[in-house]
Scaffold this active site. Structure first.
Site, PDB file in Angstrom:
ATOM      1  CB  SER A  43     -28.298  15.554  18.184  1.00  0.00           C
ATOM      2  OG  SER A  43     -29.648  15.696  18.561  1.00  0.00           O
ATOM      3  CG  LEU A  57     -32.262   9.943  23.422  1.00  0.00           C
ATOM      4  CD1 LEU A  57     -33.365   8.990  22.994  1.00  0.00           C
ATOM      5  CD2 LEU A  57     -31.145   9.183  24.112  1.00  0.00           C
ATOM      6  CG  HIS A  68     -30.328  19.928  20.754  1.00  0.00           C
ATOM      7  ND1 HIS A  68     -31.156  19.145  21.516  1.00  0.00           N
ATOM      8  CD2 HIS A  68     -29.687  19.078  19.922  1.00  0.00           C
ATOM      9  CE1 HIS A  68     -31.004  17.871  21.173  1.00  0.00           C
ATOM     10  NE2 HIS A  68     -30.125  17.810  20.194  1.00  0.00           N
ATOM     11  CG  LEU A  70     -29.546  30.642  16.488  1.00  0.00           C
ATOM     12  CD1 LEU A  70     -28.113  30.608  15.988  1.00  0.00           C
ATOM     13  CD2 LEU A  70     -30.479  31.076  15.376  1.00  0.00           C
ATOM     14  CE1 TYR A 114     -34.329  29.390  14.760  1.00  0.00           C
ATOM     15  CE2 TYR A 114     -36.002  29.841  16.396  1.00  0.00           C
ATOM     16  CZ  TYR A 114     -34.692  29.576  16.074  1.00  0.00           C
ATOM     17  OH  TYR A 114     -33.738  29.511  17.055  1.00  0.00           O
TER      18      TYR A 114
END
Length: 153
Positions: A43, A57, A68, A70, A114
């Site tokens: 988002s 949000l 948010h 994976l 990451y």
């Protein structure tokens, strides 16, 4: 949603539906033989760092994508699908003119994964979920505005 490596559900089905309805262009799935095996849900966010509010949000005027989750189904793990999906997702973000960076929060054991995907650690995240603490990471996707215009995205 799939159960995460730590055994917790990263997003509940209602939350997935929520973000899919608000910003479907920030989600990506990997299907094999008609079955979802991996997905990313994102988002837009409009602050430098993530806060507790970022968990629920979507800020349409934001220039950062909050990733948010994976998630890779347990039968498809350890096959490189998570890395491939993240690479494709970051390529997709480069086609969205407003996006300048991607943010995520992860447990410490996922920081090396990451980092290999090009994310840099920003330090401890202000967000906590129960007893879990997270590291916040970012990946710059800016600097591609001129390329995007003529890329066919």
């Amino acid at each position: 949603a799939f159960i995460s490596v730590s055994g917790d559900c990263p997003l509940h089905l209602d939350e997935i539906r929520h973000f899919l309805s608000l910003c479907p262009e920030l989600s990506l799935g990997w299907f094999e033989e008609g079955r979802l095996v991996a997905f990313i849900i994102g988002s837009l966010w409009d602050e430098d760092r993530l806060s507790q509010a970022a968990l629920t949000l979507h800020r349409p005027r934001g220039t950062a994508v909050h990733i948010h989750v994976l998630a890779v189904h347990r039968t498809a793990r350890q096959q490189g699908k998570g890395s491939i999906l993240m690479w494709r997702y970051l390529q997709h973000l480069r086609c969205l003119p407003v996006v300048r960076r991607a943010l995520l929060m992860c447990e410490d054991f996922l920081v090396p994964f990451y980092a290999k995907c090009g994310f840099e650690a920003l330090g401890p995240c202000d967000v906590s979920v129960g007893a879990l603490a997270f590291t916040e990471m970012q990946h710059a996707v800016r600097g591609h505005a001129f390329v995007r215009r003529n890329s066919g995205c």
